[in-house]
Design a protein around this motif. Structure first.
Motif, mmCIF file in Angstrom:
data_model
loop_
_atom_site.group_PDB
_atom_site.id
_atom_site.type_symbol
_atom_site.label_atom_id
_atom_site.label_comp_id
_atom_site.label_asym_id
_atom_site.label_seq_id
_atom_site.Cartn_x
_atom_site.Cartn_y
_atom_site.Cartn_z
ATOM 1 N N LEU A 51 0.817 -1.215 0.000
ATOM 2 C CA LEU A 51 0.000 0.000 0.000
ATOM 3 C C LEU A 51 0.852 1.267 0.000
ATOM 4 N N LYS A 52 2.070 1.176 0.534
ATOM 5 C CA LYS A 52 2.942 2.350 0.618
ATOM 6 C C LYS A 52 3.647 2.623 -0.719
ATOM 7 N N GLU A 53 4.199 1.573 -1.329
ATOM 8 C CA GLU A 53 4.988 1.749 -2.553
ATOM 9 C C GLU A 53 4.197 1.451 -3.822
ATOM 10 N N GLY A 54 3.039 0.786 -3.680
ATOM 11 C CA GLY A 54 2.224 0.504 -4.847
ATOM 12 C C GLY A 54 2.816 -0.534 -5.784
ATOM 13 N N VAL A 55 3.654 -1.425 -5.268
ATOM 14 C CA VAL A 55 4.288 -2.453 -6.101
ATOM 15 C C VAL A 55 3.811 -3.831 -5.667
ATOM 16 N N VAL A 56 3.849 -4.791 -6.605
ATOM 17 C CA VAL A 56 3.499 -6.173 -6.286
ATOM 18 C C VAL A 56 4.620 -6.798 -5.459
ATOM 19 N N VAL A 57 4.260 -7.453 -4.366
ATOM 20 C CA VAL A 57 5.243 -8.046 -3.453
ATOM 21 C C VAL A 57 5.253 -9.557 -3.629
ATOM 22 N N GLU A 58 6.448 -10.113 -3.851
ATOM 23 C CA GLU A 58 6.598 -11.557 -3.971
ATOM 24 C C GLU A 58 6.561 -12.191 -2.587
ATOM 25 N N ARG A 59 6.153 -13.461 -2.536
ATOM 26 C CA ARG A 59 6.011 -14.138 -1.250
ATOM 27 C C ARG A 59 7.330 -14.176 -0.473
ATOM 28 N N ALA A 60 8.454 -14.277 -1.174
ATOM 29 C CA ALA A 60 9.750 -14.344 -0.507
ATOM 30 C C ALA A 60 10.081 -13.059 0.245
ATOM 31 N N ASP A 61 9.438 -11.962 -0.125
ATOM 32 C CA ASP A 61 9.707 -10.670 0.508
ATOM 33 C C ASP A 61 8.693 -10.325 1.593
ATOM 34 N N MET A 62 7.813 -11.262 1.939
ATOM 35 C CA MET A 62 6.776 -10.996 2.925
ATOM 36 C C MET A 62 7.230 -11.417 4.320
ATOM 37 N N LYS A 64 5.626 -11.433 8.622
ATOM 38 C CA LYS A 64 4.393 -11.342 9.392
ATOM 39 C C LYS A 64 4.576 -10.366 10.541
ATOM 40 N N GLY A 65 3.496 -9.646 10.837
ATOM 41 C CA GLY A 65 3.550 -8.675 11.920
ATOM 42 C C GLY A 65 2.234 -8.598 12.655
ATOM 43 N N TYR A 66 2.279 -8.084 13.883
ATOM 44 C CA TYR A 66 1.088 -7.929 14.713
ATOM 45 C C TYR A 66 0.849 -6.442 14.940
ATOM 46 N N GLU A 67 -0.371 -5.981 14.626
ATOM 47 C CA GLU A 67 -0.707 -4.571 14.788
ATOM 48 C C GLU A 67 -1.078 -4.304 16.254
ATOM 49 N N PHE A 68 -0.189 -3.661 17.004
ATOM 50 C CA PHE A 68 -0.434 -3.386 18.414
ATOM 51 C C PHE A 68 -1.016 -1.990 18.637
ATOM 52 N N ASP A 69 -0.959 -1.147 17.610
ATOM 53 C CA ASP A 69 -1.551 0.183 17.640
ATOM 54 C C ASP A 69 -1.891 0.543 16.201
ATOM 55 N N ASP A 71 -1.737 1.277 12.702
ATOM 56 C CA ASP A 71 -0.653 1.314 11.711
ATOM 57 C C ASP A 71 0.729 1.130 12.325
ATOM 58 N N ARG A 72 0.807 0.511 13.517
ATOM 59 C CA ARG A 72 2.091 0.207 14.132
ATOM 60 C C ARG A 72 2.175 -1.298 14.350
ATOM 61 N N TYR A 73 3.246 -1.896 13.872
ATOM 62 C CA TYR A 73 3.378 -3.347 13.883
ATOM 63 C C TYR A 73 4.678 -3.773 14.543
ATOM 64 N N VAL A 74 4.625 -4.917 15.212
ATOM 65 C CA VAL A 74 5.838 -5.593 15.656
ATOM 66 C C VAL A 74 5.971 -6.823 14.764
ATOM 67 N N THR A 75 7.135 -7.027 14.168
ATOM 68 C CA THR A 75 7.320 -8.106 13.199
ATOM 69 C C THR A 75 8.020 -9.304 13.832
ATOM 70 N N PHE A 76 7.822 -10.458 13.192
ATOM 71 C CA PHE A 76 8.369 -11.716 13.699
ATOM 72 C C PHE A 76 9.075 -12.469 12.581
ATOM 73 N N THR A 77 10.200 -13.064 12.926
ATOM 74 C CA THR A 77 10.923 -13.905 11.983
ATOM 75 C C THR A 77 10.311 -15.303 12.010
ATOM 76 N N PRO A 78 10.558 -16.136 10.970
ATOM 77 C CA PRO A 78 10.042 -17.511 10.985
ATOM 78 C C PRO A 78 10.426 -18.305 12.237
ATOM 79 N N PRO A 79 11.690 -18.231 12.736
ATOM 80 C CA PRO A 79 12.015 -18.958 13.974
ATOM 81 C C PRO A 79 11.210 -18.460 15.169
ATOM 82 N N GLU A 80 10.960 -17.135 15.232
ATOM 83 C CA GLU A 80 10.173 -16.600 16.339
ATOM 84 C C GLU A 80 8.726 -17.087 16.269
ATOM 85 N N LEU A 81 8.171 -17.144 15.064
ATOM 86 C CA LEU A 81 6.807 -17.648 14.902
ATOM 87 C C LEU A 81 6.717 -19.116 15.297
ATOM 88 N N LYS A 82 7.746 -19.875 14.937
ATOM 89 C CA LYS A 82 7.771 -21.287 15.294
ATOM 90 C C LYS A 82 7.843 -21.464 16.799
#
Length: 258
Positions: A51-62, A64-69, A71-82
């Protein structure tokens, strides 16, 4: 084809531990699915757009994050999610045994079958028979796929010699079930003759049991039949909605008829 278990667990209470295998008890009878096509007839592909850059994002560049406020997010790496999901335990811990009828079906979520694993046949059958004879089911906790569930373990089937087993029923939490108080249902006084008439109407079409095999998804059969006709080159005709004539007919107020 033989059923395939989705997990091997232990059903435990006190010093008793019964090895069991878990099987899905239901499968979704999915509605007829239509694909999205371009008017040229080609399938469309879903894409994610930044939504910010208006470009198509590939899955490899995605990420995950949690919206705590807002438009404010805390992000997680795959090991953290696991790590967040590794709280799953290989036990179903029974808390108490409660009357079978004490759980309102509105709290029922997904159901599973439990079958005895190696060396678990006798304690499994003993627990099933004991719950059946006592008219009670087990209330337990089960951590599965990143969520802790309150579950009901109840017996099915008859007494000795009859086919039966244990059903694991995931239950919804209280905050997952809306209260009927939100509906503000209007109450009305009912006279005894009115109630008697309603009871007579119920008795006219009463049945002693529910036979699942007696019912099928007639709407799905109708849609698939129409699709077959379309494939054969026939046009689909818009039919009069079922019960339309009945809807146009005069509605009889039974309380006034009395």
């Amino acid at each position: 084809m033989a059923a395939r278990s989705i997990a091997s667990l232990s059903l435990s209470f006190g010093l008793v531990s019964i090895p069991v295998k878990v099987y899905s008890a239901t499968e979704s009878g999915a509605a007829v699915h239509f694909n999205m096509l371009h008017n040229c007839g080609s399938r469309l592909k879903q894409q994610y757009v930044c939504l910010k850059e208006g470009v198509v994002v590939e899955r490899a560049d995605m990420i995950k994050g949690y919206e705590f406020d807002k438009d404010r997010y805390v992000t997680f790496t795959p090991p953290e999610l696991k790590a967040l999901e590794e709280s799953a335990r290989h036990t179903i811990d029974i808390i108490s045994f409660i009357p079978l009828a004490s759980v309102d079906p509105i709290y029922y979520d997904k159901a599973y079958y439990l079958a005895p694993d190696k060396r678990g046949a006798k304690p499994y059958e003993l627990l099933r028979r004991a719950m059946q004879e006592s008219g009670r089911c087990a209330l337990a906790r089960w951590a599965w796929k990143g969520k802790q569930y309150v579950v009901q373990v109840r017996p099915s089937g008859g007494s000795a010699g009859e086919e039966g087993g244990l059903i694991l029923q995931q239950l919804l939490y209280a905050d997952e079930v809306r209260s009927m108080k939100e509906l503000e249902i209007e109450r009305a006084d009912i006279a005894k003759p009115e109630l008697q008439l309603a009871l007579q109407l119920i008795d006219q079409i009463a049945a002693d049991s529910y036979e699942p095999a007696d019912y099928k998804d007639e709407e799905k059969v109708r849609v698939l039949g129409a699709i077959d006709e379309k494939i054969a080159g026939k046009a689909i005709v818009v039919a009069e909605p079922a019960g339309a004539e009945a809807a146009d007919a005069k509605i009889i107020d039974l309380t006034e008829a009395l």
